[in-house]
Design a protein around this motif. Structure first.
Motif, PDB file in Angstrom:
ATOM      1  N   MET A   1       0.842  -1.188   0.000  1.00 35.23           N
ATOM      2  CA  MET A   1       0.000   0.000   0.000  1.00 35.23           C
ATOM      3  C   MET A   1       0.885   1.249   0.000  1.00 35.23           C
ATOM      4  SD  MET A   1      -2.816   1.260   2.822  1.00 35.23           S
ATOM      5  CE  MET A   1      -3.714  -0.288   2.695  1.00 35.23           C
ATOM      6  N   ASP A   2       0.652   2.158  -0.958  1.00 35.48           N
ATOM      7  CA  ASP A   2       1.493   3.354  -0.992  1.00 35.48           C
ATOM      8  C   ASP A   2       1.016   4.378   0.028  1.00 35.48           C
ATOM      9  OD1 ASP A   2      -0.596   4.940  -2.072  1.00 35.48           O
ATOM     10  OD2 ASP A   2      -0.062   4.349  -4.113  1.00 35.48           O
ATOM     11  N   GLU A   3       1.841   5.392   0.249  1.00 36.08           N
ATOM     12  CA  GLU A   3       1.594   6.349   1.316  1.00 36.08           C
ATOM     13  C   GLU A   3       0.330   7.160   1.082  1.00 36.08           C
ATOM     14  OE1 GLU A   3       3.963  10.009   3.580  1.00 36.08           O
ATOM     15  OE2 GLU A   3       5.031   8.635   2.242  1.00 36.08           O
ATOM     16  N   SER A   4       0.073   7.555  -0.161  1.00 35.48           N
ATOM     17  CA  SER A   4      -1.100   8.387  -0.442  1.00 35.48           C
ATOM     18  C   SER A   4      -2.396   7.621  -0.169  1.00 35.48           C
ATOM     19  CB  SER A   4      -1.064   8.879  -1.891  1.00 35.48           C
ATOM     20  OG  SER A   4      -1.083   7.779  -2.787  1.00 35.48           O
ATOM     21  N   LEU A   5      -2.432   6.327  -0.535  1.00 30.81           N
ATOM     22  CA  LEU A   5      -3.619   5.520  -0.266  1.00 30.81           C
ATOM     23  C   LEU A   5      -3.812   5.348   1.239  1.00 30.81           C
ATOM     24  CD1 LEU A   5      -5.967   3.761  -1.118  1.00 30.81           C
ATOM     25  CD2 LEU A   5      -4.371   1.834  -1.384  1.00 30.81           C
ATOM     26  N   ALA A   6      -2.711   5.149   1.963  1.00 26.12           N
ATOM     27  CA  ALA A   6      -2.796   4.990   3.418  1.00 26.12           C
ATOM     28  C   ALA A   6      -3.352   6.257   4.070  1.00 26.12           C
ATOM     29  CB  ALA A   6      -1.419   4.658   3.985  1.00 26.12           C
ATOM     30  N   LYS A   7      -2.917   7.423   3.601  1.00 29.27           N
ATOM     31  CA  LYS A   7      -3.422   8.688   4.143  1.00 29.27           C
ATOM     32  C   LYS A   7      -4.915   8.838   3.853  1.00 29.27           C
ATOM     33  CE  LYS A   7       0.852  11.406   4.045  1.00 29.27           C
ATOM     34  NZ  LYS A   7       1.534  12.583   3.448  1.00 29.27           N
ATOM     35  N   GLY A   8      -5.318   8.441   2.634  1.00 29.10           N
ATOM     36  CA  GLY A   8      -6.732   8.525   2.273  1.00 29.10           C
ATOM     37  C   GLY A   8      -7.590   7.632   3.154  1.00 29.10           C
ATOM     38  N   LEU A   9      -7.131   6.397   3.404  1.00 26.98           N
ATOM     39  CA  LEU A   9      -7.874   5.477   4.257  1.00 26.98           C
ATOM     40  C   LEU A   9      -7.929   5.987   5.702  1.00 26.98           C
ATOM     41  CD1 LEU A   9      -6.663   1.980   2.983  1.00 26.98           C
ATOM     42  CD2 LEU A   9      -8.943   2.978   2.756  1.00 26.98           C
ATOM     43  N   ALA A  10      -6.830   6.589   6.145  1.00 25.48           N
ATOM     44  CA  ALA A  10      -6.805   7.139   7.506  1.00 25.48           C
ATOM     45  C   ALA A  10      -7.839   8.255   7.645  1.00 25.48           C
ATOM     46  CB  ALA A  10      -5.414   7.663   7.839  1.00 25.48           C
ATOM     47  N   GLY A  11      -7.918   9.110   6.634  1.00 26.17           N
ATOM     48  CA  GLY A  11      -8.901  10.192   6.662  1.00 26.17           C
ATOM     49  C   GLY A  11     -10.328   9.669   6.659  1.00 26.17           C
ATOM     50  N   ARG A  12     -10.584   8.651   5.825  1.00 27.26           N
ATOM     51  CA  ARG A  12     -11.928   8.077   5.768  1.00 27.26           C
ATOM     52  C   ARG A  12     -12.289   7.417   7.092  1.00 27.26           C
ATOM     53  NH1 ARG A  12     -12.144   4.255   0.695  1.00 27.26           N
ATOM     54  NH2 ARG A  12     -14.146   3.771   1.663  1.00 27.26           N
ATOM     55  N   PHE A  13     -11.323   6.700   7.658  1.00 30.52           N
ATOM     56  CA  PHE A  13     -11.580   6.050   8.950  1.00 30.52           C
ATOM     57  C   PHE A  13     -11.929   7.082  10.017  1.00 30.52           C
ATOM     58  CE2 PHE A  13      -9.799   5.145  13.150  1.00 30.52           C
ATOM     59  CZ  PHE A  13     -10.631   4.106  13.531  1.00 30.52           C
ATOM     60  N   ILE A  14     -11.159   8.159  10.094  1.00 25.51           N
ATOM     61  CA  ILE A  14     -11.405   9.194  11.106  1.00 25.51           C
ATOM     62  C   ILE A  14     -12.799   9.798  10.924  1.00 25.51           C
ATOM     63  CG2 ILE A  14     -10.719  11.520  11.834  1.00 25.51           C
ATOM     64  CD1 ILE A  14      -7.806  10.652  11.339  1.00 25.51           C
ATOM     65  N   ASP A  15     -13.202  10.069   9.678  1.00 25.53           N
ATOM     66  CA  ASP A  15     -14.518  10.650   9.418  1.00 25.53           C
ATOM     67  C   ASP A  15     -15.636   9.715   9.882  1.00 25.53           C
ATOM     68  OD1 ASP A  15     -13.391  12.907   8.366  1.00 25.53           O
ATOM     69  OD2 ASP A  15     -13.596  12.271   6.271  1.00 25.53           O
ATOM     70  N   GLU A  16     -15.531   8.426   9.518  1.00 22.57           N
ATOM     71  CA  GLU A  16     -16.603   7.496   9.840  1.00 22.57           C
ATOM     72  C   GLU A  16     -16.581   7.102  11.318  1.00 22.57           C
ATOM     73  OE1 GLU A  16     -17.015   4.285   7.133  1.00 22.57           O
ATOM     74  OE2 GLU A  16     -16.952   5.574   5.370  1.00 22.57           O
ATOM     75  N   HIS A  17     -15.386   7.008  11.889  1.00 30.68           N
ATOM     76  CA  HIS A  17     -15.296   6.677  13.307  1.00 30.68           C
ATOM     77  C   HIS A  17     -15.845   7.813  14.168  1.00 30.68           C
ATOM     78  CE1 HIS A  17     -13.898   4.992  17.059  1.00 30.68           C
ATOM     79  NE2 HIS A  17     -13.220   6.093  17.313  1.00 30.68           N
ATOM     80  N   SER A  18     -15.742   9.021  13.691  1.00 26.26           N
ATOM     81  CA  SER A  18     -16.243  10.177  14.436  1.00 26.26           C
ATOM     82  C   SER A  18     -17.719  10.019  14.753  1.00 26.26           C
ATOM     83  CB  SER A  18     -16.003  11.465  13.640  1.00 26.26           C
ATOM     84  OG  SER A  18     -16.509  12.580  14.327  1.00 26.26           O
ATOM     85  N   GLU A  19     -18.492   9.631  13.751  1.00 23.94           N
ATOM     86  CA  GLU A  19     -19.931   9.455  13.960  1.00 23.94           C
ATOM     87  C   GLU A  19     -20.202   8.298  14.907  1.00 23.94           C
ATOM     88  OE1 GLU A  19     -23.999   8.539  11.346  1.00 23.94           O
ATOM     89  OE2 GLU A  19     -22.080   8.916  10.349  1.00 23.94           O
ATOM     90  N   PHE A  20     -19.506   7.181  14.707  1.00 21.40           N
ATOM     91  CA  PHE A  20     -19.728   6.005  15.546  1.00 21.40           C
ATOM     92  C   PHE A  20     -19.360   6.285  17.000  1.00 21.40           C
ATOM     93  CE2 PHE A  20     -18.007   2.202  17.604  1.00 21.40           C
ATOM     94  CZ  PHE A  20     -19.118   1.374  17.570  1.00 21.40           C
TER      95      PHE A  20
END
Length: 332
Positions: A1-20
């Protein structure tokens, strides 16, 4: 997994985890207000309340620790809290706090002013995705990030250990301007956190998998991991500045005592960002004295280890702990 994809997944996780996480915290608050403030009349009802709190946390739960007798048992649930802007960094960075809720039989969730142990920055979350090669699940709603709770659990444990060792530095008027670098051993790698001595929380900056650790880092991880016995983990995880845990400090003293025996491996490392100045040497001496004063000498440590944490803790809870300890050690 390259760095840019990892950053994107981290951002998505933070957004969705925020609601949960926000929903989970709201559910726990509702459970606390619905419970009798004077406590539950039956242990079984308190256990049901605890089960409801665990259910509310769901996949955000990282670890569960308990301490004490059944009638007065303290249970601490460590979990991935609601994301926020990192309160430690000087730039705007999303972070996920490692938070906790505490319950002590027969009372419901305790109303605590301070519930955060440390913060995991977005960069560190991206490194976890990248180095564990985590991906989004098929439904795109949740992430395999939740499946590595055991990897995050040591953060709750080591936050207490490091803050104890560095107590002599935190808040000092002559505290170092730079950040202290703190390693945290995990089952499959190492977290690397920082601590600004003007603050009192660790800031997790990155994660390195075992296969990427240097020989020196691997050796340090092994020594840090070996400084804690299995029966000492839960008592230390129950400790915090907000919750009194009489007797649990015995386990912490033992860990600090063992760490003092190999301080040459970790002490210079935590000051590597400060530099080897006269001030740094003086501050290292303060940490060494803290370890020596808080810990035990070789004889007391060997007696404690031979008896075990539970036996020593029981002796310390007796009306005359000094006599109880003498009898315990004399019988060995």
């Amino acid at each position: 997994m390259d760095e840019s994809l990892a950053k994107g997944l981290a951002g998505r996780f933070i957004d969705e985890h925020s609601e949960f996480a926000s929903e989970a915290i709201a559910a726990i608050d509702a459970l606390r207000w619905a419970a009798p403030l004077e406590g539950f009349s039956k242990t079984r009802r308190w256990q049901d309340h605890l089960l409801s709190v665990r259910k509310a946390l769901g996949r955000a739960l990282i670890s569960t620790a308990s301490y004490g007798s059944e009638r007065k048992k303290l249970v601490v649930l460590n979990f991935a809290g609601a994301p926020m802007l990192n309160p430690i960094t000087e730039w705007d960075e999303p972070a996920v706090p490692i938070d906790f809720v505490a319950l002590q039989c027969p009372y419901p969730v305790l109303p605590l002013a301070t519930t955060s142990r440390c913060y995991i920055g977005k960069h560190a979350i991206a490194r976890i995705f990248q180095r564990f090669e985590l991906e989004a699940t098929n439904d795109g709603k949740s992430f395999q990030f939740y499946t590595i709770a055991s990897e995050l659990a040591p953060l709750a444990l080591w936050s207490t250990i490091w803050l104890t060792l560095l107590e002599g530095l935190v808040g000092r008027s002559d505290a170092p301007d730079g950040e202290l670098a703190l390693p945290v051993p995990a089952p499959n790698g190492m977290f690397f956190a920082t601590l600004n001595a003007t603050r009192s929380r660790l800031n997790v900056r990155t994660y390195v998998h075992d296969r990427q650790l240097s020989i020196e880092q691997s050796r340090l991880k092994e020594k840090l991991h070996g400084a804690i016995r299995a029966d000492e983990r839960e008592p230390i995880q129950c400790m915090s500045t907000a919750v009194k845990t009489p007797g649990a400090g015995l386990a912490l003293r033992a860990v600090v005592s063992r760490m003092a025996t190999f301080s040459e491996l970790w002490l210079p490392r935590i000051f590597e960002k400060i530099g080897q100045s006269a001030e740094s040497v003086q501050l290292q001496a303060i940490v060494t004295r803290t370890a020596e004063n808080f810990g035990w000498d070789d004889h007391d440590l060997s007696c404690y280890e031979a008896a075990g944490f539970e036996a020593v803790a029981r002796a310390m809870r007796q009306p005359d702990p000094e006599t109880a300890l003498f009898k315990l050690y004399s019988a060995m």
